[in-house]
Design a protein around this motif. Structure first.
Motif, PDB file in Angstrom:
ATOM      1  N   ARG A 161       7.563  -2.356   2.279  1.00  0.00           N
ATOM      2  CA  ARG A 161       8.418  -1.411   3.003  1.00  0.00           C
ATOM      3  C   ARG A 161       9.163  -0.532   2.015  1.00  0.00           C
ATOM      4  O   ARG A 161       9.392  -0.911   0.868  1.00  0.00           O
ATOM      5  N   GLN A 162       9.510   0.649   2.507  1.00  0.00           N
ATOM      6  CA  GLN A 162      10.268   1.593   1.697  1.00  0.00           C
ATOM      7  C   GLN A 162      11.386   2.180   2.543  1.00  0.00           C
ATOM      8  O   GLN A 162      11.123   2.904   3.511  1.00  0.00           O
ATOM      9  N   ALA A 163      12.604   1.842   2.172  1.00  0.00           N
ATOM     10  CA  ALA A 163      13.768   2.370   2.863  1.00  0.00           C
ATOM     11  C   ALA A 163      14.128   3.733   2.277  1.00  0.00           C
ATOM     12  O   ALA A 163      13.771   4.035   1.128  1.00  0.00           O
ATOM     13  N   PRO A 164      14.834   4.546   3.037  1.00  0.00           N
ATOM     14  CA  PRO A 164      15.222   5.872   2.542  1.00  0.00           C
ATOM     15  C   PRO A 164      15.975   5.783   1.212  1.00  0.00           C
ATOM     16  O   PRO A 164      16.935   5.020   1.086  1.00  0.00           O
TER      17      PRO A 164
ATOM     18  N   PRO B 294      20.108  -3.758  10.388  1.00  0.00           N
ATOM     19  CA  PRO B 294      19.998  -2.344   9.998  1.00  0.00           C
ATOM     20  C   PRO B 294      19.348  -2.163   8.624  1.00  0.00           C
ATOM     21  O   PRO B 294      18.632  -1.170   8.411  1.00  0.00           O
ATOM     22  N   GLU B 295      19.557  -3.108   7.733  1.00  0.00           N
ATOM     23  CA  GLU B 295      18.958  -2.987   6.395  1.00  0.00           C
ATOM     24  C   GLU B 295      17.454  -3.210   6.384  1.00  0.00           C
ATOM     25  O   GLU B 295      16.806  -3.033   5.354  1.00  0.00           O
ATOM     26  N   ASP B 296      16.880  -3.604   7.514  1.00  0.00           N
ATOM     27  CA  ASP B 296      15.422  -3.705   7.635  1.00  0.00           C
ATOM     28  C   ASP B 296      14.795  -2.340   7.954  1.00  0.00           C
ATOM     29  O   ASP B 296      13.568  -2.222   7.970  1.00  0.00           O
ATOM     30  N   THR B 297      15.621  -1.353   8.217  1.00  0.00           N
ATOM     31  CA  THR B 297      15.111  -0.016   8.507  1.00  0.00           C
ATOM     32  C   THR B 297      14.324   0.521   7.322  1.00  0.00           C
ATOM     33  O   THR B 297      14.819   0.557   6.197  1.00  0.00           O
ATOM     34  N   ALA B 298      13.076   0.908   7.582  1.00  0.00           N
ATOM     35  CA  ALA B 298      12.186   1.369   6.516  1.00  0.00           C
ATOM     36  C   ALA B 298      10.860   1.806   7.117  1.00  0.00           C
ATOM     37  O   ALA B 298      10.584   1.551   8.292  1.00  0.00           O
TER      38      ALA B 298
END
Length: 120
Positions: free
Chosen positions: A38-41, A87-91
């Motif tokens: 995964r790649q988060a902003p 929320p930190e799983d957002t990616a």
């Protein structure tokens, strides 16, 4: 040519669940390791989890106990069940596979990515 097609991303509230799927298609002898990155902003791509052809798994510490990877070898499909999302799983989540080609060489293949957004 081998392709990976992902599905299952979307918007979910914190504490919710999503299931990602990824299917390999094309000419290949077998699929070895499959997994998810995964790649988060604003961040680098990170390994989330992998699963071997015989079911051995690895997880990054931040998802242990919440995410479960599984695969269907006959369907050349890998799944990622994500529970208790934060929320930190957002990616953008990318499927990965190490494929043995019909020519006897290993090839690393990536999916196009599917976006997971965890927000209230």
């Amino acid at each position: 040519q081998v392709q990976l097609v992902e599905s299952g991303g979307g918007l979910v509230q914190p504490g919710g669940s999503l299931r990602l799927s990824c299917t390999a298609s094309g000419s290949m002898a077998s699929v070895n390791v499959m997994g998810w990155y995964r790649q988060a902003p604003g961040k680098e791509r990170e390994l989330v989890t992998t699963i071997s052809s015989i079911g051995g798994t690895n997880y990054v510490d931040s998802v242990k106990g919440r995410f479960t990877i599984s695969r269907d070898n006959a369907e050349k499909t890998v799944y990622l069940q994500m529970n208790s999302l934060k929320p930190e799983d957002t990616a953008v989540y990318y499927c990965y596979a190490r494929v043995l080609t019909v020519y006897g060489r290993f090839l690393q293949v990536w999916g196009q990515g599917t976006t997971v957004t965890v927000s209230s």
